[in-house]
Design a protein around this motif. Structure first.
Motif, PDB file in Angstrom:
ATOM      1  N   ARG A   1      -2.399  11.274  11.051  1.00  0.00           N
ATOM      2  CA  ARG A   1      -3.568  10.411  11.206  1.00  0.00           C
ATOM      3  C   ARG A   1      -4.551  10.610  10.056  1.00  0.00           C
ATOM      4  O   ARG A   1      -5.133   9.645   9.551  1.00  0.00           O
ATOM      5  CB  ARG A   1      -4.244  10.701  12.540  1.00  0.00           C
ATOM      6  CG  ARG A   1      -5.435   9.804  12.831  1.00  0.00           C
ATOM      7  CD  ARG A   1      -5.850   9.884  14.267  1.00  0.00           C
ATOM      8  NE  ARG A   1      -6.968   8.999  14.539  1.00  0.00           N
ATOM      9  CZ  ARG A   1      -7.427   8.721  15.740  1.00  0.00           C
ATOM     10  NH1 ARG A   1      -6.828   9.234  16.803  1.00  0.00           N
ATOM     11  NH2 ARG A   1      -8.462   7.925  15.909  1.00  0.00           N
ATOM     12  N   GLN A   2      -4.738  11.852   9.630  1.00  0.00           N
ATOM     13  CA  GLN A   2      -5.635  12.100   8.500  1.00  0.00           C
ATOM     14  C   GLN A   2      -5.075  11.495   7.217  1.00  0.00           C
ATOM     15  O   GLN A   2      -5.804  10.871   6.437  1.00  0.00           O
ATOM     16  CB  GLN A   2      -5.856  13.596   8.317  1.00  0.00           C
ATOM     17  CG  GLN A   2      -6.754  13.960   7.148  1.00  0.00           C
ATOM     18  CD  GLN A   2      -8.145  13.378   7.294  1.00  0.00           C
ATOM     19  OE1 GLN A   2      -8.943  13.870   8.073  1.00  0.00           O
ATOM     20  NE2 GLN A   2      -8.453  12.320   6.553  1.00  0.00           N
ATOM     21  N   ILE A   3      -3.785  11.662   6.993  1.00  0.00           N
ATOM     22  CA  ILE A   3      -3.168  11.093   5.790  1.00  0.00           C
ATOM     23  C   ILE A   3      -3.286   9.576   5.805  1.00  0.00           C
ATOM     24  O   ILE A   3      -3.569   8.942   4.775  1.00  0.00           O
ATOM     25  CB  ILE A   3      -1.705  11.552   5.674  1.00  0.00           C
ATOM     26  CG1 ILE A   3      -1.645  13.061   5.405  1.00  0.00           C
ATOM     27  CG2 ILE A   3      -0.986  10.793   4.568  1.00  0.00           C
ATOM     28  CD1 ILE A   3      -0.240  13.642   5.423  1.00  0.00           C
ATOM     29  N   ALA A   4      -3.074   8.970   6.966  1.00  0.00           N
ATOM     30  CA  ALA A   4      -3.198   7.514   7.068  1.00  0.00           C
ATOM     31  C   ALA A   4      -4.613   7.059   6.729  1.00  0.00           C
ATOM     32  O   ALA A   4      -4.808   6.022   6.073  1.00  0.00           O
ATOM     33  CB  ALA A   4      -2.819   7.062   8.478  1.00  0.00           C
ATOM     34  N   ALA A   5      -5.623   7.817   7.165  1.00  0.00           N
ATOM     35  CA  ALA A   5      -7.009   7.465   6.852  1.00  0.00           C
ATOM     36  C   ALA A   5      -7.262   7.558   5.355  1.00  0.00           C
ATOM     37  O   ALA A   5      -7.963   6.701   4.778  1.00  0.00           O
ATOM     38  CB  ALA A   5      -7.957   8.383   7.617  1.00  0.00           C
ATOM     39  N   TRP A   6      -6.711   8.578   4.710  1.00  0.00           N
ATOM     40  CA  TRP A   6      -6.873   8.692   3.255  1.00  0.00           C
ATOM     41  C   TRP A   6      -6.166   7.539   2.537  1.00  0.00           C
ATOM     42  O   TRP A   6      -6.700   6.994   1.571  1.00  0.00           O
ATOM     43  CB  TRP A   6      -6.321  10.033   2.796  1.00  0.00           C
ATOM     44  CG  TRP A   6      -7.219  11.195   3.096  1.00  0.00           C
ATOM     45  CD1 TRP A   6      -8.574  11.162   3.269  1.00  0.00           C
ATOM     46  CD2 TRP A   6      -6.839  12.558   3.249  1.00  0.00           C
ATOM     47  NE1 TRP A   6      -9.055  12.427   3.522  1.00  0.00           N
ATOM     48  CE2 TRP A   6      -8.014  13.299   3.514  1.00  0.00           C
ATOM     49  CE3 TRP A   6      -5.624  13.239   3.192  1.00  0.00           C
ATOM     50  CZ2 TRP A   6      -8.009  14.682   3.712  1.00  0.00           C
ATOM     51  CZ3 TRP A   6      -5.611  14.605   3.394  1.00  0.00           C
ATOM     52  CH2 TRP A   6      -6.790  15.322   3.647  1.00  0.00           C
ATOM     53  N   ARG A   7      -4.993   7.181   3.020  1.00  0.00           N
ATOM     54  CA  ARG A   7      -4.274   6.065   2.398  1.00  0.00           C
ATOM     55  C   ARG A   7      -5.096   4.778   2.497  1.00  0.00           C
ATOM     56  O   ARG A   7      -5.220   4.025   1.537  1.00  0.00           O
ATOM     57  CB  ARG A   7      -2.920   5.879   3.074  1.00  0.00           C
ATOM     58  CG  ARG A   7      -2.069   4.777   2.444  1.00  0.00           C
ATOM     59  CD  ARG A   7      -0.835   4.546   3.266  1.00  0.00           C
ATOM     60  NE  ARG A   7       0.006   3.510   2.682  1.00  0.00           N
ATOM     61  CZ  ARG A   7       0.743   2.677   3.395  1.00  0.00           C
ATOM     62  NH1 ARG A   7       0.754   2.762   4.722  1.00  0.00           N
ATOM     63  NH2 ARG A   7       1.481   1.768   2.805  1.00  0.00           N
TER      64      ARG A   7
ATOM     65  N   ALA B   1       6.906  18.877  11.241  1.00  0.00           N
ATOM     66  CA  ALA B   1       5.759  18.026  10.939  1.00  0.00           C
ATOM     67  C   ALA B   1       6.184  16.812  10.127  1.00  0.00           C
ATOM     68  O   ALA B   1       5.664  15.704  10.310  1.00  0.00           O
ATOM     69  CB  ALA B   1       4.693  18.827  10.188  1.00  0.00           C
ATOM     70  N   ALA B   2       7.138  16.996   9.231  1.00  0.00           N
ATOM     71  CA  ALA B   2       7.614  15.889   8.400  1.00  0.00           C
ATOM     72  C   ALA B   2       8.141  14.744   9.252  1.00  0.00           C
ATOM     73  O   ALA B   2       7.911  13.565   8.956  1.00  0.00           O
ATOM     74  CB  ALA B   2       8.693  16.380   7.436  1.00  0.00           C
ATOM     75  N   ARG B   3       8.851  15.067  10.326  1.00  0.00           N
ATOM     76  CA  ARG B   3       9.399  14.009  11.184  1.00  0.00           C
ATOM     77  C   ARG B   3       8.283  13.179  11.812  1.00  0.00           C
ATOM     78  O   ARG B   3       8.377  11.948  11.892  1.00  0.00           O
ATOM     79  CB  ARG B   3      10.281  14.623  12.277  1.00  0.00           C
ATOM     80  CG  ARG B   3      11.624  15.132  11.764  1.00  0.00           C
ATOM     81  CD  ARG B   3      12.566  15.460  12.901  1.00  0.00           C
ATOM     82  NE  ARG B   3      12.131  16.638  13.649  1.00  0.00           N
ATOM     83  CZ  ARG B   3      12.461  17.882  13.318  1.00  0.00           C
ATOM     84  NH1 ARG B   3      13.215  18.110  12.259  1.00  0.00           N
ATOM     85  NH2 ARG B   3      12.056  18.903  14.055  1.00  0.00           N
ATOM     86  N   GLU B   4       7.233  13.847  12.263  1.00  0.00           N
ATOM     87  CA  GLU B   4       6.124  13.118  12.882  1.00  0.00           C
ATOM     88  C   GLU B   4       5.387  12.260  11.863  1.00  0.00           C
ATOM     89  O   GLU B   4       4.998  11.120  12.155  1.00  0.00           O
ATOM     90  CB  GLU B   4       5.153  14.108  13.534  1.00  0.00           C
ATOM     91  CG  GLU B   4       5.726  14.884  14.694  1.00  0.00           C
ATOM     92  CD  GLU B   4       6.183  13.975  15.828  1.00  0.00           C
ATOM     93  OE1 GLU B   4       5.517  12.948  16.080  1.00  0.00           O
ATOM     94  OE2 GLU B   4       7.216  14.284  16.448  1.00  0.00           O
ATOM     95  N   ILE B   5       5.184  12.788  10.672  1.00  0.00           N
ATOM     96  CA  ILE B   5       4.433  12.042   9.658  1.00  0.00           C
ATOM     97  C   ILE B   5       5.248  10.848   9.173  1.00  0.00           C
ATOM     98  O   ILE B   5       4.717   9.747   8.987  1.00  0.00           O
ATOM     99  CB  ILE B   5       4.036  12.976   8.500  1.00  0.00           C
ATOM    100  CG1 ILE B   5       3.102  14.077   9.022  1.00  0.00           C
ATOM    101  CG2 ILE B   5       3.353  12.191   7.380  1.00  0.00           C
ATOM    102  CD1 ILE B   5       2.821  15.180   8.031  1.00  0.00           C
ATOM    103  N   ARG B   6       6.530  11.034   8.978  1.00  0.00           N
ATOM    104  CA  ARG B   6       7.388   9.912   8.573  1.00  0.00           C
ATOM    105  C   ARG B   6       7.359   8.805   9.635  1.00  0.00           C
ATOM    106  O   ARG B   6       7.310   7.610   9.318  1.00  0.00           O
ATOM    107  CB  ARG B   6       8.818  10.389   8.358  1.00  0.00           C
ATOM    108  CG  ARG B   6       9.057  11.134   7.053  1.00  0.00           C
ATOM    109  CD  ARG B   6      10.549  11.300   6.827  1.00  0.00           C
ATOM    110  NE  ARG B   6      10.833  11.849   5.508  1.00  0.00           N
ATOM    111  CZ  ARG B   6      11.158  13.116   5.271  1.00  0.00           C
ATOM    112  NH1 ARG B   6      11.228  13.977   6.286  1.00  0.00           N
ATOM    113  NH2 ARG B   6      11.406  13.543   4.057  1.00  0.00           N
ATOM    114  N   ALA B   7       7.417   9.196  10.906  1.00  0.00           N
ATOM    115  CA  ALA B   7       7.413   8.206  11.976  1.00  0.00           C
ATOM    116  C   ALA B   7       6.095   7.440  12.019  1.00  0.00           C
ATOM    117  O   ALA B   7       6.067   6.241  12.323  1.00  0.00           O
ATOM    118  CB  ALA B   7       7.670   8.888  13.317  1.00  0.00           C
ATOM    119  N   ALA B   8       4.995   8.130  11.719  1.00  0.00           N
ATOM    120  CA  ALA B   8       3.677   7.500  11.770  1.00  0.00           C
ATOM    121  C   ALA B   8       3.384   6.658  10.536  1.00  0.00           C
ATOM    122  O   ALA B   8       2.527   5.773  10.594  1.00  0.00           O
ATOM    123  CB  ALA B   8       2.598   8.572  11.936  1.00  0.00           C
TER     124      ALA B   8
END
Length: 327
Positions: free
Chosen positions: A65-71, A91-98
């Motif tokens: 969610r934080q990375i998405a906000a920065w993007r 963590a990579a799996r969750e971030i890739r999915a999001a």
């Protein structure tokens, strides 16, 4: 005596006492017998320790969610995520999915590579604490290096002059005001990683989650007067980091002052250091953690709530978060 110990003994016989950074390099990263290179999984109940990444899916969802906000802040255009030390990739799996469609690269210390030039985020969870460190002690009004030698068939500490002028430079720039006999770890490799990140990252953020300290916190020996090196095996902390190389993890607290101030010289502007609890609260408070806690049924929902409590309370004050931005 294991095979790695035999090899280290032979190297000491050839070269004399070794800088601890070399000993730690072999103990953790020897291609055959290093702790992180063995087939055994060090994480979880059956391993030697837990990290935030085992508290999934909650941790990964919050980071995503934080990375998405920065993007979004950069306009949602070309964007790449690089994770340093992804381990098992929870963590990579969750971030890739999001973040579908966003390139996600996993870079280990000896595998993978960042793009030559990119916009995005470089993030890590307990990466810098596992990099090999030199160890120094302040004695007689000056710094001396603690090396690894042999005595009566055991690895022991021996002291000598600093093995590299880079150590003196580091201590002059980032070292604490020392107390007599104070021991400090010097992580030169961490600065090299920051150099590489800053050279490749055109715009974006560097997110570092780890345990550590600032130089004022350890000044005068107030914290870690004997240094912060520690070993881990079977969920037990072990003070003797020289015993059983390759059979236990070895870590040192991260010197956040060095990361922040060295990053500033490379165009990485540091935000104030925050605890993990404050950082995660800043991400999840908008929807009261609803997205991070989403679950298909009540048993899973209860589990996710327990994971969040662990992240915020059990680990929330232990871990620190450093955010650096490059414009």
């Amino acid at each position: 005596m294991n095979e790695l110990e035999r090899e280290i003994r032979e190297e000491i016989a050839r070269r004399g006492p070794l800088p601890f950074a070399r000993f730690m390099e072999l103990a953790l990263y020897h291609p055959r017998w290093g702790y992180y290179c063995r087939p055994r999984d060090p994480f979880g109940v059956a391993g030697d320790y837990f990290t935030n990444a085992q508290l999934e899916p909650v941790f990964g969802r919050l980071i995503a969610r934080q990375i998405a906000a920065w993007r979004e802040e950069l306009g949602g255009g070309e964007f790449t995520v690089v994770e340093l030390g992804a381990g098992r990739g929870e963590a990579a799996r969750e971030i890739r999915a999001a973040l579908p469609g966003v390139p996600y690269l996993e870079v280990e210390r000896r595998a993978g590579a960042m793009p030559e030039r990119f916009t995005g985020v470089v993030w890590s969870n307990e990466f810098f604490d596992a990099l090999p460190v030199h160890v120094v002690r302040f004695a007689g009004g000056r710094w001396r290096e603690r090396l690894v030698g042999l005595h009566a068939e055991r690895f022991v500490w021996v002291e000598d002059e600093l093995s590299s002028p880079l150590l003196a430079d580091y201590l002059g720039r980032f070292g604490p005001r020392p107390a007599p006999d104070q021991v400090v770890e010097v992580n030169l490799e961490a600065l090299q990683w920051l150099d590489e990140i800053a050279a490749r990252l055109e715009r974006g953020w560097v997110l570092t989650v780890d345990y550590g300290y600032t130089a004022p916190e350890i000044a005068g020996g107030r914290r870690f007067p004997n240094g912060s090196l520690i070993g881990y095996a079977h969920h037990m902390a072990l003070e003797d980091v020289l015993a059983g190389p390759g059979e236990r993890d070895i870590t040192a607290h991260v010197a956040f002052t060095a990361l922040a101030e060295h990053g500033e010289t490379r165009g990485l502007r540091a935000q104030p250091l925050r605890t993990q609890a404050r950082f995660l609260l800043s991400i999840g408070e908008g929807d009261e953690f609803a997205a991070a806690l989403a679950a298909p049924d009540e048993p899973q929902a209860r589990r996710h709530r327990m994971l969040l409590k662990t992240l915020l309370y059990a680990m929330g004050e232990t871990f620190q978060v450093l955010v650096q931005r490059k414009h």
